[in-house]
Scaffold this motif. Sequence first.
Motif: not given
Length: 194
Positions: A149-173
């Motif tokens: 037999g033969g096998r082929y596999s392909y995986t793609t992962n995308k990860y994004k963590l955006a953190v916002f300090n709502d006290e100092l700069n609301p809306g600013q990453e």
Amino acid sequence: ITNNNYRGINGGMGMNYELSPRTEIGILCFTNFYDYGTENISQIENKDNKDVLVSNINNNTIDQTKNQKHSVNLNLVSRLDSLGRKIDINFDYTNFSNNGTIDYLTQTRTSVDDSLFAETNRLVRKANLFSGGIDYVHPITKSVTLNLGGRYSYTTNKYKLAVFNDELNPGQEDTLKSNEFNYDEHIQAIYTSV
């Protein structure tokens, strides 16, 4: 105090069809959509050794997430003869996505000072997985079978963590706490067993 809510729907379907007396094809499909949310409210009282209130900490956390998952499998089995030789072909595809937001708010009160901490985390994860394979089965004797037999596999992962300090700069990453990566993987294999 914790409040949870969950809404979701999922389903699946499978079908097999006989193309000829020796060949059949099948498909399986699954899908899943769900949203969930959690709110945690807590309060901590700090007292000294005389049982006098020194500080009060109030915390409120709200977690809201949306998820989707879809999966498909397609297979074909063809029996080549009455001796048990056959070809088996499989294809699999899975898609997954997760979008979430977590809001943190912590307020500390003392007799001298008050402080406030507020932060929002946004997480986006996506994955695509594909694999395909072909197997040939050839019985040699009643107890010995050759598999190729033969096998082929392909995986793609995308990860994004955006953190916002709502006290100092609301809306600013806050780029010092945020993170993002993409990952791709290709695997090919040829195998045999007896």
